[in-house]
Design a protein around this motif. Sequence first.
Motif, PDB file in Angstrom:
ATOM      1  N   ASN A 104      52.234 -42.214   3.641  1.00 60.15           N
ATOM      2  CA  ASN A 104      51.187 -41.969   4.630  1.00 60.15           C
ATOM      3  C   ASN A 104      50.575 -40.581   4.445  1.00 60.15           C
ATOM      4  OD1 ASN A 104      51.577 -44.488   5.781  1.00 60.15           O
ATOM      5  ND2 ASN A 104      52.993 -43.740   7.338  1.00 60.15           N
ATOM      6  N   VAL A 107      48.229 -40.719   1.365  1.00 61.28           N
ATOM      7  CA  VAL A 107      46.939 -41.357   1.674  1.00 61.28           C
ATOM      8  C   VAL A 107      46.056 -40.402   2.475  1.00 61.28           C
ATOM      9  CG1 VAL A 107      45.819 -43.247   2.905  1.00 61.28           C
ATOM     10  CG2 VAL A 107      47.919 -43.675   1.606  1.00 61.28           C
ATOM     11  N   VAL A 118      39.617 -43.944  -1.361  1.00 57.83           N
ATOM     12  CA  VAL A 118      40.713 -44.905  -1.455  1.00 57.83           C
ATOM     13  C   VAL A 118      40.149 -46.317  -1.589  1.00 57.83           C
ATOM     14  CG1 VAL A 118      42.682 -45.927  -0.251  1.00 57.83           C
ATOM     15  CG2 VAL A 118      42.324 -43.449  -0.193  1.00 57.83           C
ATOM     16  N   GLU A 121      45.339 -49.964  -0.777  1.00 64.01           N
ATOM     17  CA  GLU A 121      46.646 -49.456  -0.348  1.00 64.01           C
ATOM     18  C   GLU A 121      47.634 -50.617  -0.253  1.00 64.01           C
ATOM     19  OE1 GLU A 121      46.569 -47.069   3.256  1.00 64.01           O
ATOM     20  OE2 GLU A 121      44.413 -46.769   3.009  1.00 64.01           O
ATOM     21  N   ASP A 122      48.839 -50.385  -0.746  1.00 62.08           N
ATOM     22  CA  ASP A 122      49.925 -51.348  -0.587  1.00 62.08           C
ATOM     23  C   ASP A 122      51.133 -50.577  -0.061  1.00 62.08           C
ATOM     24  OD1 ASP A 122      51.906 -53.234  -0.692  1.00 62.08           O
ATOM     25  OD2 ASP A 122      51.563 -53.840  -2.769  1.00 62.08           O
ATOM     26  N   PRO A 123      51.164 -50.328   1.254  1.00 58.71           N
ATOM     27  CA  PRO A 123      52.249 -49.525   1.833  1.00 58.71           C
ATOM     28  C   PRO A 123      53.635 -50.120   1.608  1.00 58.71           C
ATOM     29  CG  PRO A 123      50.459 -49.842   3.399  1.00 58.71           C
ATOM     30  CD  PRO A 123      50.206 -50.777   2.273  1.00 58.71           C
ATOM     31  N   LEU A 128      49.002 -46.862  -4.334  1.00 54.60           N
ATOM     32  CA  LEU A 128      47.692 -46.415  -3.871  1.00 54.60           C
ATOM     33  C   LEU A 128      46.727 -46.330  -5.049  1.00 54.60           C
ATOM     34  CD1 LEU A 128      45.934 -45.183  -1.542  1.00 54.60           C
ATOM     35  CD2 LEU A 128      46.795 -42.940  -2.293  1.00 54.60           C
ATOM     36  N   CYS A 130      42.770 -45.168  -6.097  1.00 58.85           N
ATOM     37  CA  CYS A 130      41.631 -44.378  -5.654  1.00 58.85           C
ATOM     38  C   CYS A 130      40.609 -44.242  -6.775  1.00 58.85           C
ATOM     39  CB  CYS A 130      42.072 -42.974  -5.237  1.00 58.85           C
ATOM     40  SG  CYS A 130      43.399 -42.903  -4.022  1.00 58.85           S
ATOM     41  N   GLU A 145      45.683 -43.832  -9.763  1.00 57.13           N
ATOM     42  CA  GLU A 145      46.646 -44.674  -9.045  1.00 57.13           C
ATOM     43  C   GLU A 145      47.977 -43.949  -8.910  1.00 57.13           C
ATOM     44  OE1 GLU A 145      44.539 -48.736 -10.693  1.00 57.13           O
ATOM     45  OE2 GLU A 145      46.701 -48.660 -10.546  1.00 57.13           O
TER      46      GLU A 145
END
Length: 209
Positions: A104, A107, A118, A121-123, A128, A130, A145
């Motif tokens: 977090n 990001v 961005v 996103e794959d939390p 990530l 961009c 990435e």
Amino acid sequence: AICKMRLFAFVFTFFLSLPCLMALCVEMNRSKLPRREILIKSSITAGALLSQPFISRADDRGYTIAPCPSIGNCVSTANFKVLKNFSPPWDFASATKNPTEAFNELVKAAKKDGLYNVLFEDPENFFLKCEAKSLVPPDGFDDTEFLLKPKEGLVLFKTQSRQTVNLGPIIVSDGNSARNRLETLRNRLGWPELSTMQVNSPAAAKNKT
């Protein structure tokens, strides 16, 4: 099966690019551009049309960071054998042991002041993707990435220009602009990078992909 899929994607993209390349040739013939400008335009167009994502779900282990190609402006934590394209992983565990919190923060810092745009996103998998404006060419973009490795407390990454600019046989450098952008982000987060000794240790070697 993965190699066949990548080969098919490349061939498919190449054939899609043919009309655009032919149109470029016609345009340059009509405008009678100097040879130097023709070389620059053709290399930029071909690079943009044939560029492919450089991180993918290669297998059931999830995302991986790929090394840089042999040409072009690129930096990767996977290029530990080619120092000009190498940058050490970042140690987020020095600030927090919680990978979700680290992701977090990553990001948030990437978005701040428009440093990166961005794209994805794959939390859940700490991934990530961009983009950012390139220095060379000025109307181009760099894809960047990031992949957090929770068990190791590391951030792996790769940044690569979508296009290359050639002056004859020479590829024009971006003046380390993409590398400097990464450094701005790292300093913003306050995460140290691994030392050369840590990167070359047997334990770290397992964490580079």
